[in-house]
Design a protein around this motif. Structure first.
Motif, PDB file in Angstrom:
ATOM      1  N   GLU A 114      90.506  93.088  34.303  1.00 57.05           N
ATOM      2  CA  GLU A 114      91.863  92.654  34.593  1.00 57.05           C
ATOM      3  C   GLU A 114      92.855  93.735  34.181  1.00 57.05           C
ATOM      4  O   GLU A 114      92.721  94.337  33.122  1.00 57.05           O
ATOM      5  CB  GLU A 114      92.126  91.378  33.786  1.00 57.05           C
ATOM      6  CG  GLU A 114      93.258  90.560  34.269  1.00 57.05           C
ATOM      7  CD  GLU A 114      93.368  89.263  33.486  1.00 57.05           C
ATOM      8  OE1 GLU A 114      93.599  89.327  32.268  1.00 57.05           O
ATOM      9  OE2 GLU A 114      93.207  88.209  34.097  1.00 57.05           O
ATOM     10  N   GLY A 174      99.655  84.492  33.018  1.00 51.87           N
ATOM     11  CA  GLY A 174      98.700  84.978  34.006  1.00 51.87           C
ATOM     12  C   GLY A 174      99.272  85.906  35.054  1.00 51.87           C
ATOM     13  O   GLY A 174      98.542  86.366  35.930  1.00 51.87           O
ATOM     14  N   THR A 175     100.542  86.194  35.011  1.00 50.51           N
ATOM     15  CA  THR A 175     101.137  87.088  35.998  1.00 50.51           C
ATOM     16  C   THR A 175     101.657  88.351  35.316  1.00 50.51           C
ATOM     17  O   THR A 175     101.622  88.465  34.098  1.00 50.51           O
ATOM     18  CB  THR A 175     102.266  86.382  36.786  1.00 50.51           C
ATOM     19  OG1 THR A 175     102.602  87.177  37.916  1.00 50.51           O
ATOM     20  CG2 THR A 175     103.480  86.150  35.925  1.00 50.51           C
ATOM     21  N   LEU A 176     102.115  89.286  36.110  1.00 45.81           N
ATOM     22  CA  LEU A 176     102.659  90.542  35.596  1.00 45.81           C
ATOM     23  C   LEU A 176     104.175  90.474  35.529  1.00 45.81           C
ATOM     24  O   LEU A 176     104.814  89.813  36.342  1.00 45.81           O
ATOM     25  CB  LEU A 176     102.234  91.703  36.495  1.00 45.81           C
ATOM     26  CG  LEU A 176     100.728  91.935  36.603  1.00 45.81           C
ATOM     27  CD1 LEU A 176     100.429  92.948  37.692  1.00 45.81           C
ATOM     28  CD2 LEU A 176     100.165  92.394  35.275  1.00 45.81           C
ATOM     29  N   ARG A 196      99.534  89.805  30.928  1.00 48.03           N
ATOM     30  CA  ARG A 196      99.160  88.578  31.633  1.00 48.03           C
ATOM     31  C   ARG A 196      99.070  87.382  30.677  1.00 48.03           C
ATOM     32  O   ARG A 196      99.406  86.264  31.046  1.00 48.03           O
ATOM     33  CB  ARG A 196      97.832  88.764  32.376  1.00 48.03           C
ATOM     34  CG  ARG A 196      97.971  89.650  33.591  1.00 48.03           C
ATOM     35  CD  ARG A 196      96.632  89.773  34.313  1.00 48.03           C
ATOM     36  NE  ARG A 196      96.681  90.712  35.399  1.00 48.03           N
ATOM     37  CZ  ARG A 196      96.998  90.408  36.653  1.00 48.03           C
ATOM     38  NH1 ARG A 196      97.312  89.174  36.967  1.00 48.03           N
ATOM     39  NH2 ARG A 196      97.003  91.327  37.588  1.00 48.03           N
TER      40      ARG A 196
END
Length: 150
Positions: free
Chosen positions: A19, A30-32, A25
């Motif tokens: 990842e 969980g996102t950038l 994250r």
């Protein structure tokens, strides 16, 4: 770039695929960061702060998604879900038991936008001097209530 070998396939099978930016994250559900349109902290979510800013950004970004921190109680997440429903924006509750983050709600897109300011500013808590005055007043009241009779 080297070709994957048997060891690479085994590592991916055991630990999952690699990842990019795992610490980022974990913090951002969980996102950038580069995909975030707007961010609210857990405290802001519990106070229902930032609803106007979130509404404005939802109007501007019809293709966005709303990520809700699953560790925040449903009663606090509910108004944000309803707001997203008004604009036809998909919501997802993200519950990662292994990580702890201060993020409560994120409005994100699937592509990088590199927005410099993603946080919503709310009224700051009282300064320590004001708090100490309040504490002194409270202590004085408590002492008067619990005086021992002579």
């Amino acid at each position: 770039m080297k070709k994957p070998d048997v060891e690479d396939y085994l590592q991916e099978g055991i630990y999952g695929s690699r990842e990019t930016k795992p610490s980022e994250r974990k913090r951002f559900l969980g996102t950038l960061r580069e995909r975030i349109v707007l961010m609210l902290t857990k405290a802001q979510v519990m106070q229902e702060a930032g609803m106007d800013e979130l509404s404005q950004q939802m109007r501007e970004h019809k293709d966005a998604k709303l990520l809700l921190n699953g560790k925040v109680s449903y009663q606090f997440r509910k108004p944000y879900s309803r707001l997203a429903d008004q604009y036809g924006i998909h919501t997802t509750s993200v519950s990662d038991q292994e990580t702890d983050t201060d993020v409560g709600v994120l409005l994100v897109v699937d592509y990088p936008i590199e927005k410099e300011k993603i946080e919503v500013e709310t009224n700051e808590p009282p300064s320590s001097e004001e708090e100490s005055q309040e504490d002194k007043g409270l202590k004085r009241i408590l002492k008067s209530l619990f005086k021992t009779p002579k």
